[in-house]
Design an enzyme around this catalytic site. Structure first.
Site, PDB file in Angstrom:
ATOM      1  N   LEU A 102       0.823  -1.213   0.000  1.00 25.05           N
ATOM      2  CA  LEU A 102       0.000   0.000   0.000  1.00 25.05           C
ATOM      3  C   LEU A 102       0.860   1.268   0.000  1.00 25.05           C
ATOM      4  O   LEU A 102       0.401   2.323  -0.422  1.00 25.05           O
ATOM      5  CB  LEU A 102      -0.931   0.005   1.217  1.00 25.05           C
ATOM      6  CG  LEU A 102      -1.953  -1.143   1.287  1.00 25.05           C
ATOM      7  CD1 LEU A 102      -2.776  -1.041   2.562  1.00 25.05           C
ATOM      8  CD2 LEU A 102      -2.861  -1.151   0.061  1.00 25.05           C
ATOM      9  N   HIS A 143       6.968  -9.668   4.918  1.00 30.39           N
ATOM     10  CA  HIS A 143       6.718  -8.356   4.330  1.00 30.39           C
ATOM     11  C   HIS A 143       6.447  -7.323   5.438  1.00 30.39           C
ATOM     12  O   HIS A 143       7.024  -6.227   5.437  1.00 30.39           O
ATOM     13  CB  HIS A 143       5.531  -8.454   3.362  1.00 30.39           C
ATOM     14  CG  HIS A 143       5.177  -7.161   2.686  1.00 30.39           C
ATOM     15  ND1 HIS A 143       5.275  -6.987   1.322  1.00 30.39           N
ATOM     16  CD2 HIS A 143       4.722  -5.977   3.177  1.00 30.39           C
ATOM     17  CE1 HIS A 143       4.912  -5.741   1.021  1.00 30.39           C
ATOM     18  NE2 HIS A 143       4.562  -5.118   2.136  1.00 30.39           N
ATOM     19  N   HIS A 147       8.865  -4.049   7.188  1.00 33.63           N
ATOM     20  CA  HIS A 147       8.488  -2.643   7.380  1.00 33.63           C
ATOM     21  C   HIS A 147       9.004  -2.118   8.724  1.00 33.63           C
ATOM     22  O   HIS A 147       9.350  -0.945   8.846  1.00 33.63           O
ATOM     23  CB  HIS A 147       6.962  -2.477   7.341  1.00 33.63           C
ATOM     24  CG  HIS A 147       6.389  -2.354   5.962  1.00 33.63           C
ATOM     25  ND1 HIS A 147       6.799  -1.391   5.068  1.00 33.63           N
ATOM     26  CD2 HIS A 147       5.412  -3.056   5.328  1.00 33.63           C
ATOM     27  CE1 HIS A 147       6.095  -1.507   3.941  1.00 33.63           C
ATOM     28  NE2 HIS A 147       5.260  -2.519   4.066  1.00 33.63           N
TER      29      HIS A 147
HETATM   30 ZN    ZN Z   1       3.984  -3.135   2.583  1.00 35.57          ZN
END
Ligand code: ZN
Length: 181
Positions: A102, A143, A147
């Protein structure tokens, strides 16, 4: 409340996130943040969302896969809240699949991820929990925990030629057998 999603270039996406003090987790304000992140993940059809993606450099991520429009063939992943997660890779075999993010809108890239892992983290009840995950579930965890280290999936791509815009990716890059599914 739906939160604004940070895009690549915003500093929190490139900052190593700080651990959340355990005594803060049960506060009303932190519980609301968790709810807002879940709502934001649903709103934008994400399979996960990490706090740095909503401008906060703290070690918090949420994930869920359930009848997902972007990943209709993927196995379901229950709603999970990860606070201060520690990942241990159990099988270093690399599996390549397409990913999006996103915070890197409209792109898809092919990313190798480890096949099997264990994650220990505090949940929203501030209790320690352990999850063992493989394949797509393990991919989502890698994933999201990336972050928290200030990393995005682009950093994991060995070949940037396997990156494309969503529309072109659907037309030219997705394997034909996958398009038919
Ligand atoms: Zn991401």
């Amino acid at each position: 409340m739906i939160l604004k999603v940070a895009r690549l270039g915003f500093p929190s996406l490139r900052t190593e996130a700080s651990p959340v003090p355990a005594d803060r987790i049960k506060s009303k304000e932190f519980q609301r943040l968790i709810d807002d992140m879940i709502e934001t993940m649903y709103e934008y059809n994400g399979v996960g969302l990490a706090a740095p993606q909503v401008h906060l450099p703290i070690q918090l991520a949420v994930l869920e896969v359930h009848d997902h429009p972007r990943y209709p063939d993927m196995p379901e992943v229950p709603l999970t809240v990860l606070i201060n997660p520690v990942v241990t890779i159990l099988d270093r075999t690399l599996v390549e699949e397409w990913e999006g993010c996103l915070s890197v809108p409209d792109l898809r890239g092919r990313v190798p991820r480890f096949k099997h892992l264990r994650v220990t983290a505090l949940g929203r009840d501030a209790e320690m929990a352990e999850i063992v995950a493989s394949d797509f579930h393990a991919r989502v965890i890698q994933h999201e925990t990336d972050h928290l280290k200030g990393e995005v999936y682009l950093d994991r791509m060995p070949d940037m030629r396997a990156l494309g815009f969503l529309q072109e990716w659907q037309r030219f890059m997705l394997k034909p057998e996958k398009q038919e599914e």
